[in-house]
Design an enzyme around this catalytic site. Structure first.
Site, short mmCIF file in Angstrom:
data_model
loop_
_atom_site.label_atom_id
_atom_site.label_comp_id
_atom_site.label_asym_id
_atom_site.label_seq_id
_atom_site.Cartn_x
_atom_site.Cartn_y
_atom_site.Cartn_z
N TYR A 42 1.84 21.55 17.99
CA TYR A 42 0.23 21.71 17.26
C TYR A 42 -0.70 21.09 19.20
O TYR A 42 -0.90 20.11 18.36
CB TYR A 42 0.01 20.97 16.22
N LYS A 83 7.83 26.14 16.55
CA LYS A 83 7.34 26.51 15.69
C LYS A 83 5.57 26.46 16.22
O LYS A 83 4.94 25.15 16.76
CB LYS A 83 7.14 25.33 14.55
N GLY A 116 3.05 28.22 9.18
CA GLY A 116 2.72 29.11 7.56
C GLY A 116 0.82 29.25 7.50
O GLY A 116 0.10 29.77 7.56
#
Lengths: 217, 217, 217, 217, 217
Positions: free
Chosen positions: C100, C131, C157
């Site tokens: 991230y 991810k 998500g």
């Protein structure tokens, strides 16, 4: 070394280098295992510069470690002392904490509540003995000694007293307050007659005599 | 120690030094393995000052560790607790996290959502139990207990209540909310009759009685 | 846990504490080994709070680790992931990096070039899977998937979509772009019917059906 | 990989992840063991993200490590390279230092005296080879090569040259200055015909031909 | 190397890289185990870049380590030297501390009291020898030598003297003050006739001759 033997002190405090080059084993040795200079201006920190194993090899009976309580680096010193205390005990040596409140958060490093807090911190940290500064007053120092509980209290030599008798009175007060002794430095070395001063101190600490009685000689 | 035995507490919480010098094995021991003073002004951090191995040697049933959630040093404490939790379990000891939101990022350290977050953080970190502050309200504290899931919740003693009955009501509320107990300090020691207070608390926590019923005596 | 089993998910993602207290071994476990709270305001960092050895004991098939790319502490997380990846492989577990971009240096954390960079960083760091967040566009996400090379891509998500169908369309786009799956959280738990949503997702991901086809039921 | 084999390069440089997923053992591998992204804005630092042991398992002939000379974190990188160099030699691998002056203290990262200093620093640190940027001038680069002593010098690919012939002339100058080779990247991949460019480079570096002679084909 | 052998020096001082590539074992080797560049502008720090074990393998008789006394990072260097000193002695090597007061806290790095403090710090830290700068005056340097106690004192070469005779007079003064030798660099290499200068120095240091006598030849 000479002073220590003739004065009958309980022990000498040396940094590693001095111990390795000058210690002769005649009096018990407390090896100071951290250290710093007075040059850096930031929040104080002194890190370990002698291993506990090395202190044991040199023949130390105890290790000494300074914690600057209230420093922004307090956490690192409390952590390091925690490890050193356990290692010292594993080597059958005592762990003595010099606890000096210092740094920007500290207004008055001999305020009674600060000195009492330092004594208590030493107890909680597991020190066998703490070396703390004199509060300047027997009653408040008594409180600090009480806060230290089963941890023995030594008075730090502190700044030089104006006269020898003033220094001895300070020592007598500290002992009356429950301290078991004192760690001296310049007040002995810089007194007019270091050997005489050492003899007086021995009478106060070991023979538990009054200042007036001790100075008869 | 005396209070703990007579009051029938579930355990006592000691720092290493107190445990080594005063713990007699009569009640279960929770050894607090990190610590700090209240002197430094920066973002709070308390590092490990007692090894888990040493806590086990002393006979502790659990280790306690404070995490200042929200501190700029939160990461170091979460990391350290992670290691301690695994080591404690390997020594068959429980790992209890005192989770106190603190530091510049925290406006209100007993806001319901903050306390619930603290409870949840304890669950995620693998704490067997968390010690958190009371939100001041049974309903919101219930939510925090729910957030802790299978992690048991102890209420931190917190600041002294104005009266003994106020303190006992607070405890009853916490227990009704699902907490399994409380970690007390000054509210017992500083109450007018510490032993009586301890007896009252025992009736609330262990015998699950009401405040009025507990105070009959 | 219930949702995971009934929905037929490929696995669940738990922090250590949740895994230790709730994981029953029925679906594969990804153990998240670092973590932080959202409270501290500085440059983000999440350190390891679960050892790889412990993750293996709990029965995890993979470990997950978040790297805040662009943070002033990026170096510490890349270094730690490097060690964890090697240790995980030595324990026959996969190493998944949540990547991230975050911190003052990051203007837009889902800008196509940033997401592609994150994917590439995961490949270079040796992650078996990354991810990453959805760029909001199939074409630009395809580019990110290509940058990840042989490293598999999961879509994070992310924030809750306005409607269920909007979320499912986002998922379909991501899968069409080459992602192998998605890590869901609140979009399932907070949907009007979590079990139905899980069923739909399974049809998209496992059975490779269209959104319209998947929602027939 | 394809380019490397067909072009007859001496080796390829990969980060751990690329090496694990794409390296086929046909050409010698230099494994880059530290890395960072270009996102953080502070003083540059890249920490170790691949162990030397892992590099050896993958089959690397050498490890590469970037030192940002002049960075406020220079000390950490010099220290880490020191450990990696010793470990690499213990595994019979060479240790190559990419030495790039960078950070607020650096005005011009290709100034002749800075590049010469970088070369010398690599020699003192024990690098078997250094990768440094071209100073833009054969004479000044010769000085840098001399400063590197017995440490071999590779020219870093640097920013893309305007034309292929300009790039090849730069390479010829570097080789004439005593460099043993160059580490190329975008100047090959982004040239109009990468395979042809690779062939030309091989003729310059391996067969020691002139630019004009090398480009006959 | 050539200079060292012909001049009959007591030893040469090399960083790891130079020692590995050029040292031939003909004169005793002092391996400098930390280092930095002059590029970073902050508080100075040089960390260990060569292990003591490696220094021993290379054949060093002593390890050298620079401590920037007064730097904000002084604590880290004192700590590291502490470990290196113990490890060196365990490998039967001497530990030499280059002690240079430096950083924002230092006004004058050759003030007599600062140089004396540096000498004393070396003794306390357990250095077998210290390398300190000349105070510019025989009397004040004598004091520094006395402060070093049983720790031997070497004069650091310092900045280049204006003439050869000025440099030799400086050396004679230092030796008269009790120093055992000097660590030279540019004053020999950059003198008009390095080999002649080396011969003169040998006569001063080893044969204890006067400047005038030494320069007859």
């Amino acid at each position: 070394m000479k002073l220590a033997e003739e004065g009958g002190f309980n022990g000498v405090i040396f940094q590693k280098g001095l111990a390795e080059k000058y210690y002769d084993g005649k009096v018990p040795l407390i090896l100071k295992v951290n250290g710093k200079t007075s040059l850096p201006k930031g929040e104080p920190i002194a890190r370990q510069i002698c291993s506990v194993k090395r202190a044991a090899e040199i023949g130390a009976k105890a290790v000494g470690y300074t914690i600057y309580l209230g420093s922004a680096h307090e956490d690192l010193m409390l952590e390091e002392f925690g490890k050193i205390q356990e290692e010292a005990h594993a080597h059958d040596m005592a762990a003595i904490a010099w606890i000096y409140p210092r740094g920007q958060a500290i207004q008055n490093d001999i305020a009674p509540e600060i000195i009492a807090y330092a004594a208590r911190a030493g107890l909680e940290a597991g020190a066998d003995a703490v070396k703390i500064k004199y509060t300047g007053n027997v009653e408040t120092f008594k409180w600090a000694v009480k806060c230290a509980g089963k941890t023995k209290v030594f008075m730090s030599g502190g700044p030089k007293a104006k006269t020898d008798v003033e220094f001895l009175r300070q020592v007598r007060g500290v002992l009356d307050a429950g301290a078991v002794g004192l760690a001296v430095g310049r007040n002995v070395w810089q007194s007019s007659d270091p050997l005489k001063m050492a003899r007086y101190l021995k009478r106060l600490v070991i023979e538990n005599r009054s200042v007036e009685d001790a100075m008869k000689d």
